[in-house]
Design a protein around this motif. Structure first.
Motif, mmCIF file in Angstrom:
data_model
loop_
_atom_site.group_PDB
_atom_site.id
_atom_site.type_symbol
_atom_site.label_atom_id
_atom_site.label_comp_id
_atom_site.label_asym_id
_atom_site.label_seq_id
_atom_site.Cartn_x
_atom_site.Cartn_y
_atom_site.Cartn_z
ATOM 1 N N SER A 201 0.833 -1.207 0.000
ATOM 2 C CA SER A 201 0.000 0.000 0.000
ATOM 3 C C SER A 201 0.868 1.258 0.000
ATOM 4 O O SER A 201 0.548 2.252 -0.665
ATOM 5 C CB SER A 201 -0.922 0.001 1.224
ATOM 6 N N ALA A 202 1.981 1.206 0.756
ATOM 7 C CA ALA A 202 2.892 2.358 0.798
ATOM 8 C C ALA A 202 3.514 2.606 -0.569
ATOM 9 O O ALA A 202 3.609 3.756 -1.026
ATOM 10 C CB ALA A 202 3.973 2.119 1.843
ATOM 11 N N PHE A 203 3.900 1.544 -1.266
ATOM 12 C CA PHE A 203 4.459 1.705 -2.605
ATOM 13 C C PHE A 203 3.397 2.235 -3.574
ATOM 14 O O PHE A 203 3.694 3.062 -4.432
ATOM 15 C CB PHE A 203 5.027 0.378 -3.113
ATOM 16 N N ALA A 204 2.167 1.752 -3.418
ATOM 17 C CA ALA A 204 1.092 2.226 -4.294
ATOM 18 C C ALA A 204 0.851 3.722 -4.107
ATOM 19 O O ALA A 204 0.501 4.429 -5.067
ATOM 20 C CB ALA A 204 -0.191 1.444 -4.008
ATOM 21 N N SER A 205 1.077 4.228 -2.895
ATOM 22 C CA SER A 205 0.855 5.653 -2.631
ATOM 23 C C SER A 205 1.859 6.542 -3.369
ATOM 24 O O SER A 205 1.610 7.731 -3.548
ATOM 25 C CB SER A 205 0.934 5.925 -1.123
ATOM 26 N N ILE A 206 2.991 5.975 -3.793
ATOM 27 C CA ILE A 206 3.982 6.763 -4.555
ATOM 28 C C ILE A 206 4.045 6.315 -6.006
ATOM 29 O O ILE A 206 5.013 6.594 -6.717
ATOM 30 C CB ILE A 206 5.382 6.676 -3.903
ATOM 31 N N GLY A 207 3.008 5.578 -6.447
ATOM 32 C CA GLY A 207 2.901 5.216 -7.857
ATOM 33 C C GLY A 207 3.569 3.919 -8.241
ATOM 34 O O GLY A 207 3.689 3.610 -9.424
#
Length: 388
Positions: A201-207
Motif C-alpha cells: 500500500s505504501a508503494f502504491a501511494s507513490i505510484g
C-alpha cells in the motif's frame, strides 16, 4: 596553532575581527580536547547506547541509503545513522563548512570533517561543489543562494558520513547496521501478512504498483515474500521518498507498468536479437508444416547453464556461489522458481526431519558455482552437477 592560522590566511589579509574569531575558535578547540582527555568515553556504555538507539524504529527506518553509480547500486549506512553513532560514541566533532565561493566560475570550495577529540584522530576532505544539478531536461545552473546552500549541504553530508566512518571502529558501525536491520525485521510486532500488505500500500501511494514490485522480485508473488525481502523493500521505499533514487531506477519499469530505463533497453535488445535469429532461421531452413507444441510446465532445467542440469522445481538443494560483493555464500532449501536469469530457494524440511532456512530472494544464475540436490521431490539419492 596561531602561527599556522596566520600562515594560512596571510598576515595582511586577516582583519582585526577575523583575528578575534580565530582566537576564539582555537580556544574552543583546545578546551574540547582537554575535556575529552579528562573525561574519556566508556566504550562499553557507548556501545550499549548505540545498540539502544538502533533498536528504535524511527532511526532504523532512515538508517540506510541506496543510489545508482556507474551502472551499479551503492548502499550503506546513512548520515542519520552515522551521526547518531557519533553522538553515542562521544567526544567527536563533525560537520562541513563552505570555505569560499566563486560566483564567476559558479563553484564553491567546502570541507567536511570528523575529529575524535579524545584520541586526536581527524578525518578531513576538501571538495569543489559546482553550482549546477542534472535534470531530465539537461544541466541546470543554480543562482539562488538557497539552492546553492542546499546543494553544498547535500554533498557535505555525504562526505561527513565518510569522515565519521574513518574515526569510529568499523566493527561498531557493522554492529549498528545489523541491529537496525533486525529492528526493521521485527517491525512493530505486527504479523508478516499485515506488514506485507502495508508495504504494498505504501508503494502504491507513490505510484509503484504491485506488478512493478513483482517485476522487481523476478516474478515472485509479493504476498509470499520473506521477512528479509520485506526489509530490503522498506529500505528502497525510504530511498525513493528521500529522492535519492526513482522508481524507474529501482524497479526497471515506468509508472504505467511498462518497461523503461535499463529494462526497456534490455527488452529492446532482446527483441532485436530474436528478430535477427528468426531471419537467419528462415534463410537456412526449409519451410516445414507447422505443428502445435504443447506448453511445458515450469522447469529448472536450462540448457544454457549446466549448473541446473538434473535439478527440478520442488527439489531440496544446497546452492553455493558468490555474492555481488565477491564473498562466497551457501544457501539450502526448496527450489521454487528457476529461469535463465535467477533461481529462488525457500525454507523446507526433508523427509528425515532436517530443516533448511532457504533465502527467499532471487539469486543470479551467473554467480552460482554449484547446486547439490539434497532430496529430490520423490526422495531420491543425492547428486551434484557443477559448472564446467
Amino acid at each position: 596553532m596561531n602561527d599556522l592560522m596566520q600562515q594560512s590566511f596571510g598576515e595582511s589579509d586577516v582583519g582585526q575581527s577575523t583575528k578575534i574569531e580565530q582566537s576564539g575558535r582555537i580556544a574552543e578547540v583546545q578546551g574540547a580536547i582537554i575535556v575529552a582527555q579528562k573525561c574519556p568515553r566508556n566504550e562499553r556504555a557507548a556501545v550499549s547506547r548505540i545498540m539502544d538507539a538502533c533498536s528504535r524504529r524511527s532511526l532504523a527506518d532512515n538508517a540506510f541509503f541506496s543510489f545508482p553509480k556507474s551502472g551499479k547500486t551503492v548502499s550503506g549506512a546513512s548520515i542519520h545513522l552515522m551521526t547518531e553513532i557519533a553522538r553515542c560514541w562521544g567526544n567527536i566533532q563533525h560537520g562541513h563548512a563552505e570555505l569560499s565561493r566563486d560566483d564567476v566560475k559558479g563553484q564553491s570550495e567546502a570541507v567536511a570533517y570528523a575529529w575524535d577529540m579524545q584520541s586526536n584522530v581527524r578525518a578531513e576532505t576538501r571538495f569543489i561543489v559546482v553550482h549546477e544539478i542534472s535534470t531530465k531536461n539537461g544541466t541546470k545552473k543554480l543562482t539562488d543562494p538557497r539552492d546553492i546552500y542546499e546543494l553544498i549541504a547535500n554533498q557535505g553530508s555525504r562526505r561527513t558520513r565518510s569522515c565519521i566512518a574513518k574515526v569510529i571502529p568499523s566493527d561498531i558501525i557493522f554492529a549498528a547496521e545489523e541491529r537496525c536491520r533486525e529492528t526493521l525485521r521485527v517491525g512493530d510486532g505486527k504479523p508478516l501478512d499485515q506488514r506485507i500488505s502495508e508495504c504494498l500500500s505504501a508503494f502504491a501511494s507513490i505510484g509503484v504498483t504491485r506488478d512493478m514490485v513483482k517485476h522487481h522480485l523476478d516474478g515472485a508473488n509479493p504476498e509470499m515474500m520473506t521477512i528479509e525481502t520485506l526489509t530490503e523493500l522498506g529500505i528502497l521505499f525510504k530511498t525513493i521518498k528521500r529522492g535519492e533514487r526513482t522508481a524507474d531506477e529501482i524497479f526497471g519499469v515506468g509508472l504505467n507498468g511498462e518497461p523503461s530505463g535499463l529494462a526497456a533497453i534490455r527488452a529492446k535488445n532482446a527483441a532485436t536479437q530474436h528478430q535477427a535469429e528468426s531471419a537467419d532461421s528462415k534463410e537456412n531452413t526449409k519451410p516445414e508444416p507447422k505443428q502445435e507444441k504443447a506448453a511445458e510446465p515450469p522447469s529448472a532445467k536450462i540448457e544454457k547453464n549446466n549448473v541446473l542440469e538434473g535439478v527440478e522445481i520442488g527439489d531440496i538443494v544446497k546452492v553455493s556461489g558468490t555474492g555481488q560483493d565477491g564473498m562466497p555464500y551457501t544457501v539450502s532449501g526448496r527450489l521454487m522458481e528457476a529461469n535463465d536469469v535467477s533461481i529462488r530457494v525457500i525454507a523446507a524440511d526433508t523427509s528425515d526431519g532436517r530443516h533448511f532456512d532457504g533465502f527467499g530472494r532471487p539469486m543470479s544464475i551467473e554467480r552460482i558455482i554449484v547446486i547439490t540436490v539434497i532430496e529430490k521431490a520423490g526422495t531420491q539419492p543425492q547428486q551434484q552437477r557443477s559448472m564446467e
